[in-house]
Scaffold this motif. Sequence first.
Motif, PDB file in Angstrom:
ATOM      1  N   ARG A 118       0.901  -1.243  -0.086  1.00 23.37           N
ATOM      2  CA  ARG A 118      -0.144  -0.217  -0.095  1.00 23.37           C
ATOM      3  C   ARG A 118       0.634   1.333   0.041  1.00 23.37           C
ATOM      4  NH1 ARG A 118      -4.192   1.828   4.702  1.00 23.37           N
ATOM      5  NH2 ARG A 118      -4.881   3.713   3.752  1.00 23.37           N
ATOM      6  N   PHE A 119       1.876   1.285   0.808  1.00 19.02           N
ATOM      7  CA  PHE A 119       2.716   2.617   0.997  1.00 19.02           C
ATOM      8  C   PHE A 119       3.962   2.618   0.269  1.00 19.02           C
ATOM      9  CE2 PHE A 119      -0.066   2.116   5.000  1.00 19.02           C
ATOM     10  CZ  PHE A 119      -0.747   3.335   4.607  1.00 19.02           C
ATOM     11  N   SER A 120       4.470   1.592  -0.121  1.00 18.60           N
ATOM     12  CA  SER A 120       5.739   1.472  -0.711  1.00 18.60           C
ATOM     13  C   SER A 120       5.992   1.049  -2.251  1.00 18.60           C
ATOM     14  CB  SER A 120       6.858   0.728   0.139  1.00 18.60           C
ATOM     15  OG  SER A 120       7.050   1.011   1.356  1.00 18.60           O
ATOM     16  N   MET A 121       4.940   0.303  -2.481  1.00 17.69           N
ATOM     17  CA  MET A 121       5.054  -0.343  -3.852  1.00 17.69           C
ATOM     18  C   MET A 121       3.491  -0.322  -4.497  1.00 17.69           C
ATOM     19  SD  MET A 121       7.725  -3.576  -3.052  1.00 17.69           S
ATOM     20  CE  MET A 121       8.218  -3.604  -4.869  1.00 17.69           C
ATOM     21  N   GLY A 122       2.794   0.643  -4.069  1.00 16.93           N
ATOM     22  CA  GLY A 122       1.458   0.730  -4.594  1.00 16.93           C
ATOM     23  C   GLY A 122       1.532   0.952  -6.133  1.00 16.93           C
ATOM     24  N   GLY A 123       2.496   1.662  -6.941  1.00  8.29           N
ATOM     25  CA  GLY A 123       2.588   1.711  -8.136  1.00  8.29           C
ATOM     26  C   GLY A 123       2.823   0.658  -8.922  1.00  8.29           C
TER      27      GLY A 123
END
Length: 1002
Positions: free
Chosen positions: A481-486
């Motif tokens: 969710r916060f680091s690899m959302g892309g």
Amino acid sequence: MDQTTLANARIPAATYRLQFNAAFRFQDAERIVPYLDALGVSDVYASPFFKARAGSMHGYDIVDHNLLNPEIGSSEDFDSYCETLRRHGMGQILDFVPNHMCIEGGGNPRWLDLLENGPSSIHGNFFDVDWSPVKKELTDKVLIPVLGDQYGTVLENGELVLSFEDGAFFIHYYGHRFPIIPKTYSPVLTLRLSELGRLLPPDHEGHQELLSIVTAISHLPFYTERDPALVQERYREKEVIKQRLWKLCRDNWAIKEFINENVRIFNGEKGNPRSFDLLDGLLRNQVYRLAHWRTATDEINYRRFFDINELGAIRMENHQVFEETHRLLLELVREGKVTGLRIDHADGLYDPTDYFRRLQRACFLQTRLALLPAAAGEQEAPDNEKGFAEGILELYDEMISVSPQSKPFYIICEKILGKSERLPEDWRVYGSTGYEFANAVTGLLVDTGNSREFDGIYARFIQERPNFAEIAYQKKKQVMRFSMGGEINTLGHYLNTLSESNRHTRDFTLGSLIKALTEVIAHFPVYRTYTATRKVADRDRQYIEYAVAKAKRRNPAMSESIFTFIEDVLLLRFHDSTGREEQEQWIDFVMKFQQLTGPVMAKGLEDTAFYVYNRLVSLNEVGGTPERFGIPLEAFHGQNIERTKSNPTAMLTTSTHDTKRSEDVRARICVLSEAPALWHDCLRRWSRMNLGRKVAVHGVRVPDRNEEYLLYQTIVGTWPAHDPLGAIQRPFVERLKEYTLKAMREAKVNTSWINPDALHEEAALHFVETILRDVPSNSFLADLRRTIPGIIRCGLLNSLSQTLLKAASPGIPDFYQGTELWDFSLVDPDNRRPVDFEIRAAMLKELQAAERERGARALVRELLETMDDGRVKLYLTWKLLSHRREHRTVFELGKYLPLEVHGPQSDNVCAFERYNDDKTLIAVAPRFFTRLAAQSRGLLLGADVWEDTRLVIPFESTGRLYRNILTGERLVTSLWEGKTSFPLAAVLADFPVALLETFEEE
């Protein structure tokens, strides 16, 4: 350095990891080669030494694979170092990075070319960039999330600066440098043309040349142009334009001042927002879009190494990329300067299996071409090289067709294996780098019988009962969710596209697909699967079915059909209507999915959950399973037996540049597992003593109970073994503070790297500082000093057993720099501190001289009396590695037999036999030293400790002579209850561990 034979690689006897950087160069390595040779090391295991980002301390941030790192030394320095290795008969294993490059700071020419030429760059397919991303505004652009604040704020603060250098324009942002597309030079060059007319008449040759350059710019093909002829034209003409522009400025002062003034105007005036409109307009027309670093979470459109923006992944599946990045490496292989390879982060590759096939083939070719002068004559070889190469590759292909698992070059891979997971059988490698051994030997030193007691101690102290599986699941979702959302969003959109092609799946919403995909990845039991064709391996099928089943059960409110669709895609269960092109898309999706699960697992598990679940942190190691409280002796033997059969020359390690704690720290913390009552009492006393040193932040005392629990283990594990002044040195306190800060941010509970809570962090660091303040009133420090000596001593003995097991077990032992003496390092950068090799070399010479003069038995007694100085570990390492080098066959090819131990201390010993037709070796490694200490009045040796405990030697006759390699003592087998055996009181009479060999009286 030896060249490989037709089918057999040069196998190291023992490796020694060196960390190259500006503080440790090729010349420094050359100076210590004689020491490493004397220690018994056969091969240097070198950190990456190709050109890296300026100031790199580790070398993994490579900017050019085909240049040596100038900060480490010149090519002459490198050649001299390699020649010294050759003279000592030593090889060199190189840590090679095929997955990514550093793209930050303007030092990577390929990345700069991409930023200047966009998708039509000759390096456009080099990096893994999505030119048609989910965010349509980024079509044919690349997002660069590098700014420290919102783009508009940074722009109007004047932090983005246009410059004119050697005929080209660039944007600077602190240490970053971005090229301006030549097609967009015109707005800068044509600003205030009327002003130029007042300086130079319109018919002036300089004025005319400038207008001619502007005209040439207007004819440049766009960066989106894909026609090869037009791309070639743009590359040629843009460089001509730069040369003409630079020559014009050199020859005409007025033109130069005119352009410089235009640049100044473009750079705007702080406090006047409208003055930045020109620069904003220029930036909008570039290939790249500069953005706040937080946007990487959702919108980044290039693949990274984990979530590190400055490390861009490269497309190694592209054969041109493979050839370009391996050019220098293969030259070094051909020259014999690199004799083995360690491949970093193999799980990040699109198709690791194919990569290792190509790499073995390429290395085989180079090692055979190296023999050309001898085979064909000095004059003939160069002319006939192409023909020879074709013949060599035909020979290789024929060899592989007969023996598919032939491995002509020594290659190992960095691969983290889950519980019961094995390396893929079709990887042409000699094994992994040994994380699984590090965890096995650590687990062996943990008293598994105290698992329930430790659960209770931990739960009571932190006032909750944590579940590791739940923590890992939640942290993996947090990372997505916060680091690899892309990356998750991109993969979700890809899956949505696949679903649209079938009427049974077209109604799945994008949101539901992304959520289901996230759940499956969060439940994935291993780092990744390895599907690359239409056939899914049985092992991979089981992992996928497990993850999908868990995700279904976890989300009963979601439609089961969505999970079934994901499972169908991952298992390539094509529908009858699935066409050939769609099938290829499914396979491509699966391979991209596989590239993502590994980083999520690594970031969620190793870099987050391992800092949250702190029951016994010696188990929180890379590739470890903290929820399992150690392993039984039988499991350790089982792993060794399996390695003997499958990967007998894999690497064995106990400390690496990636380990969370050094081998000696883990060995000491394992002692706590033997004494839960002692640990419980320490926690109760220490927390009470230090309660007043906590500061309340947001209504909560800091550090929290879990952070405090971790801190006490860390202090116990890293406390200096030798502190004659009885004083805490400032560097030790600073190291603990740095580690505490990193651990809290990695845990992402009260603070994080993305959203640091300064108040919480300062309060926690203040706590560390105050509890370690060396003042008479510090009752905690006084209590710690009373308690810790016994733990330290047992931990040091654990380390000796660990060293013996590494050197004698099936595999190639690896020693991380400096760990031949006691090393109480924590995670990087703590474990990359400089190593004093002069002290180590001097100590080794003294030990060798002392053994010659006084004999081994007298020497080891002295070493045990002064264990704190670390010489005992150096002595053990030297004796073991020297013996391995002299008797390689039995260690590399010998069979493995676990030995039985009978008697009152039978559970305190791990013993096994290595044997072949010519030689037999027996390794004896005690454990659980706190139990033994209760029996002993002194050095934990002899009959006081071992009583009538005996080591059974099957298939051996009585009266057989053995020699203890470490002490020189002779032992004779005897009969005991009908079995041939040794009394452990005799085997371990003078030294805590033993390596015995058969010999004949002369």
